[in-house]
Motif scaffolding. Sequence first.
Motif, PDB file in Angstrom:
ATOM      1  N   UNK A 107       0.854  -1.192   0.000  1.00 16.08           N
ATOM      2  CA  UNK A 107       0.000   0.000   0.000  1.00 16.08           C
ATOM      3  C   UNK A 107       0.885   1.235   0.000  1.00 16.08           C
ATOM      4  N   UNK A 108       0.715   2.146  -0.965  1.00 17.22           N
ATOM      5  CA  UNK A 108       1.484   3.392  -0.922  1.00 17.22           C
ATOM      6  C   UNK A 108       0.997   4.290   0.212  1.00 17.22           C
ATOM      7  N   UNK A 109       1.939   4.977   0.836  1.00 21.92           N
ATOM      8  CA  UNK A 109       1.654   5.958   1.893  1.00 21.92           C
ATOM      9  C   UNK A 109       2.013   7.329   1.341  1.00 21.92           C
ATOM     10  N   UNK A 129       7.180   5.046   3.112  1.00 19.14           N
ATOM     11  CA  UNK A 129       6.568   5.396   1.831  1.00 19.14           C
ATOM     12  C   UNK A 129       5.636   4.305   1.330  1.00 19.14           C
ATOM     13  N   UNK A 130       5.810   3.076   1.843  1.00 23.54           N
ATOM     14  CA  UNK A 130       4.879   1.993   1.539  1.00 23.54           C
ATOM     15  C   UNK A 130       4.637   1.186   2.800  1.00 23.54           C
ATOM     16  N   UNK A 131       3.501   0.506   2.808  1.00 20.02           N
ATOM     17  CA  UNK A 131       3.205  -0.479   3.845  1.00 20.02           C
ATOM     18  C   UNK A 131       3.152  -1.830   3.167  1.00 20.02           C
ATOM     19  N   UNK A 132       3.836  -2.803   3.739  1.00 22.83           N
ATOM     20  CA  UNK A 132       3.837  -4.160   3.205  1.00 22.83           C
ATOM     21  C   UNK A 132       3.116  -5.039   4.217  1.00 22.83           C
ATOM     22  N   UNK A 133       2.005  -5.630   3.788  1.00 21.08           N
ATOM     23  CA  UNK A 133       1.228  -6.492   4.665  1.00 21.08           C
ATOM     24  C   UNK A 133       1.792  -7.905   4.595  1.00 21.08           C
ATOM     25  N   UNK A 134       2.066  -8.482   5.770  1.00 18.09           N
ATOM     26  CA  UNK A 134       2.624  -9.826   5.845  1.00 18.09           C
ATOM     27  C   UNK A 134       1.757 -10.698   6.749  1.00 18.09           C
ATOM     28  N   UNK A 135       1.943 -12.004   6.645  1.00 17.94           N
ATOM     29  CA  UNK A 135       1.196 -12.949   7.476  1.00 17.94           C
ATOM     30  C   UNK A 135       1.847 -13.179   8.833  1.00 17.94           C
ATOM     31  N   UNK A 162      -3.098   8.777   9.854  1.00 20.41           N
ATOM     32  CA  UNK A 162      -3.193   7.991   8.625  1.00 20.41           C
ATOM     33  C   UNK A 162      -4.669   7.803   8.280  1.00 20.41           C
ATOM     34  N   UNK A 163      -5.011   8.109   7.025  1.00 18.22           N
ATOM     35  CA  UNK A 163      -6.357   7.871   6.514  1.00 18.22           C
ATOM     36  C   UNK A 163      -6.222   6.886   5.364  1.00 18.22           C
ATOM     37  N   UNK A 164      -6.939   5.764   5.456  1.00 15.43           N
ATOM     38  CA  UNK A 164      -6.840   4.730   4.438  1.00 15.43           C
ATOM     39  C   UNK A 164      -8.084   4.664   3.578  1.00 15.43           C
ATOM     40  N   UNK A 182       6.980   0.289   6.157  1.00  8.96           N
ATOM     41  CA  UNK A 182       6.133  -0.151   7.257  1.00  8.96           C
ATOM     42  C   UNK A 182       5.765  -1.609   6.995  1.00  8.96           C
ATOM     43  N   UNK A 183       6.242  -2.544   7.811  1.00  9.59           N
ATOM     44  CA  UNK A 183       5.903  -3.959   7.675  1.00  9.59           C
ATOM     45  C   UNK A 183       4.820  -4.232   8.714  1.00  9.59           C
TER      46      UNK A 183
END
Length: 117
Positions: A5-7, A64-70, A35-37, A111-112
């Motif tokens: 997700x770009x920030x 600058x980005x958020x990386x969503x992980x499990x 933060x507003x998503x 951001x992880x």
Amino acid sequence: MNGIIPNLPVSDPAADREFYTEFLQLDAAFEYGGVTGFASPSNPAAQVNLRTRPTGSAELDDPVISVQVSDVKAAFAEAQRRGYEIVYPLTEEAFGPHRFYVRTPAGTVVNVIEHEN
């Protein structure tokens, strides 16, 4: 990895709300801590975050980005094993997710994050 997700840095996310909700037809997904998503109603993986920077914080420490992980704990351990600079420690946030910020070798902050299901 579950998504990226770009920030986008903004001074006033409220000023852009209509652009994202009306023009791009994204749903306002959340607002928390500067933060507003926004997310696509038909494709939840299509998201964008607008970030305001707290007064006095350094721009270089904004992800600058958020990386969503499990498994954010495993990602944190791997980042440490590789010697990457941890900019924000592994934290369970009050609003639910677990996350940390890590600086890439070229200097970008990522951001992880892991969201609870």
